[in-house]
Structure formats: C-alpha cells, structure tokens
Motif scaffolding. Sequence first.
Motif, mmCIF file in Angstrom:
data_model
loop_
_atom_site.group_PDB
_atom_site.id
_atom_site.type_symbol
_atom_site.label_atom_id
_atom_site.label_comp_id
_atom_site.label_asym_id
_atom_site.label_seq_id
_atom_site.Cartn_x
_atom_site.Cartn_y
_atom_site.Cartn_z
ATOM 1 N N CYS A 163 -4.945 1.974 -0.661
ATOM 2 C CA CYS A 163 -3.825 2.795 -0.182
ATOM 3 C C CYS A 163 -4.216 3.704 0.971
ATOM 4 O O CYS A 163 -3.351 4.152 1.726
ATOM 5 N N GLU A 164 -5.486 3.961 1.133
ATOM 6 C CA GLU A 164 -5.912 4.818 2.230
ATOM 7 C C GLU A 164 -6.227 4.022 3.491
ATOM 8 O O GLU A 164 -6.722 4.568 4.468
ATOM 9 N N GLY A 165 -5.977 2.722 3.439
ATOM 10 C CA GLY A 165 -5.944 1.944 4.667
ATOM 11 C C GLY A 165 -7.183 1.191 5.042
ATOM 12 O O GLY A 165 -7.170 0.433 6.012
ATOM 13 N N ILE B 121 -7.380 3.479 -4.620
ATOM 14 C CA ILE B 121 -7.449 4.516 -3.584
ATOM 15 C C ILE B 121 -7.872 3.906 -2.251
ATOM 16 O O ILE B 121 -7.291 4.201 -1.195
ATOM 17 N N ALA C 229 -1.981 6.127 -6.221
ATOM 18 C CA ALA C 229 -3.337 6.413 -5.754
ATOM 19 C C ALA C 229 -3.586 7.912 -5.670
ATOM 20 O O ALA C 229 -4.676 8.393 -6.018
ATOM 21 N N ARG C 230 -2.571 8.662 -5.222
ATOM 22 C CA ARG C 230 -2.742 10.122 -5.161
ATOM 23 C C ARG C 230 -2.906 10.710 -6.556
ATOM 24 O O ARG C 230 -3.707 11.626 -6.756
ATOM 25 N N ALA D 99 0.947 4.098 -2.957
ATOM 26 C CA ALA D 99 0.303 5.346 -2.521
ATOM 27 C C ALA D 99 0.512 6.512 -3.486
ATOM 28 O O ALA D 99 -0.436 7.281 -3.738
ATOM 29 N N ALA E 247 0.827 -1.211 0.000
ATOM 30 C CA ALA E 247 0.000 0.000 0.000
ATOM 31 C C ALA E 247 0.859 1.258 0.000
ATOM 32 O O ALA E 247 0.515 2.258 -0.641
ATOM 33 N N SER E 248 1.985 1.223 0.708
ATOM 34 C CA SER E 248 2.878 2.379 0.728
ATOM 35 C C SER E 248 3.539 2.583 -0.632
ATOM 36 O O SER E 248 3.722 3.721 -1.090
#
Length: 393
Positions: A382-384, A379, A13-14, A10, A6-7
Amino acid sequence: MPVPPASLLAPLARRGRDWLFEAAFPLWQERGLDRDAGGCHERLALDGTPTGHDRRAFVQARQAYCFCEAGRLGWDGPWREAALHAAGYLIDRFQRPDGAIIHAVDPAGRPVDGRVDLYDQAFAIFALAHVHATCGADPHLSEQARRVLAHLREARAHPGGGFTEAGAGPLRQNPHMHLLEAALAWMEAGRPEPWTELADEMVGLATERFVDRQTGALFEFFEADWSPAGGRAAGVIEPGHQYEWAWLLERRTALGGQDFWEHQARLYAFAEEHGRDGLRGLALHDVDVTGRVTGRHARIWAQTERLRTSVMLLARRPDQPPGACLGAAVESFCALEGFLDVPLRGLWRDRQDADGRFPDATAPASSFYHIVTGLTELIGFCEGAPLSRTPDA
C-alpha cells in the motif's frame, strides 16, 4: 476508472501499522524481553505478565526477526538492541559446539531439551540472516548460520533431498519450507552461497514431492522415501501452509528463479476452495487431501499467511483477476483483527474454536512472526514499493 487495490487496502495498512508501532512493538520490547536472565519470554498472559514457560529456540529466532522488521518499517524504538538481544541469546544458549541448535532451555537459560529439531535449525538460519542484513553485516553471524547448515549436511542429509528428522517420526514438509525461507533471506542479504543451492533443493522437493500434481494439495508428512505418509498422518493438509508455499515460490522467482506460477496457483486455489470457513470468514486449520474439513478451529497464523499471499498476488500478478485476491485480503485482515481484539492492545489470541470462542489465556510470542510477515506485506504494497531490506537507521 476502477480504484487500484492498493488504494482500497490503504486504510487497513494504516490500521496495521498503527497497531505495530503504537502497541505491539513497544509492548514486546518492554515486556517480552527478559533483561535479567536474557532472551525473550515464550508467552505473555493477557495482562502482559510473562508466564515463565521454557524457551524454545525458534521463538527466540522469530522475535529477533520481528524487531529487524520493526527497523525496516521505520519504528523509532530500540529495535536494534532488541534484535541483537534475542539473536545473541539464541547463539549463546542454544548453539552446540558442532553448530547444531538445541530445542529448549529453561527461564534461567539451562538446557531442558537437547533435541536437534529441524524446525529450530531453519529458524536459527533465518534469524541470523535478518540480523546480519539489518544490524550491520557481521561475518560472525554468517559463520554461525553456515555452521548450522554444515551440521545438517553432515549429520542429517537425506539421499532423496532435504533432511531427516531428529526422531523416528515421519519426514515433514514444514521445516523444509522454513529452510527455503531462511535461504532466501540470506540470498536477499547478498550472500548467494551456499544458500542458493539450499533454496533450489527445497523448491525441488516442494514441486516434485510435497504438492499433489492433480489437486494442488500440500502433504505435511512423508515416509522415509519421501512418499506421502500413511496411517494417522496420511492426508493431513494445512491451508495456512498452502499460502506460505505460494508466497515463498514467488520470492524465489523474484530473486532470479524460474516462474512457479502453475504451482502457486494450485496451492492458493486449493486453500481458498477447501480451507476457508465462509460463515466466519476464516482460514481453517486442517482439511484432508480431498478437501474435506477435518479441523474447524482456526489459528491466527493461517489468517496472516492468507493475507500475505493474497496481497502478494495483487502486487506481483497483475495479469490475474484481482477481485478474488482483494476479497481474500480484506477478509483475512478482518479475521486477524478478531484475534487481536484483547484488553491489552498489542497482544492476541492464538486459536478460535469451531463455536467462535477464543480459549487462550496467553499470547504466544511465536505468533508475532506471522502477524509481522502479514502486515509487512500489506504495508509495503500500500505504500507503493517493496520495503527496503536495509533500514535507514
């Protein structure tokens, strides 16, 4: 210590969120809605001008969904009004008194194609579920969706499961895949019946009829007895649909179904092994049942389905080696950005030919649904946490 996937994803995703919020959602809300005649434009030229094409039912449904997702993602534009605009036009202009959805109207809203295509029925049910879930639970929307399904059950039920087509052509897996997607959307919206039964019927067709047990290849066309079609339709395999089914089977598991990992793994592996152009980093349009490439062109939607499913596997199957799926997610996102590289940001090209050129002069609205599904999965990962199915506003 290894960096979590995910990191690593990220930054992508942004970029995806920025493209949606700063370009695509505003542009399609401003220029993609027809505020004079109603509904949504079928296509925009690459300068953002509507093209005046006839309007297909499934495109109206897909646009309603896209604006619902805009609300879930937190876009502060008028997503609710846009979603209701598209859904209202779908019901008013396309739904017959018996519940069936016709295929197309002209820009003035007059019917031009009265076919009751199974694909359109699936997307109407799908859109109504998302509008119901995001714009306030409306019994009218639930009733309209049930009427579509009731028509299919009464007029089009196949004795071997699923539904027949409107014409004399072969049976297709594709609309059944989207009927599963639609049923899952209603289940997720808190309406299990009659949608759980429909979802499990579609899953049964996929696992028992659609997917070759030995290779994992997903057949597209079938004879009247649900055996794989012969003739020109024989052996057509679309890698993008392999990814879609793998993702949908995971969603059914997440909603309380059995584990379909064996089927998902074979679907994904076949697509990755045979449906990818390694030189261009693209998911190809079609191969045959042996994996031989039969169409070296690529469509935008297959890139987003590869992205969505690769990210899903990273999120929900942590027991599997992450390297291959992580690489596929990055590669498919980069491929997607190639299709989005147009002068007016927020539009796209739909097809890349085998020579690497993009022949499109217009951006079809139908592609937006695929782009949104892929970027939403990225998204959310990656946003958890998975995205809430109900927006805060």
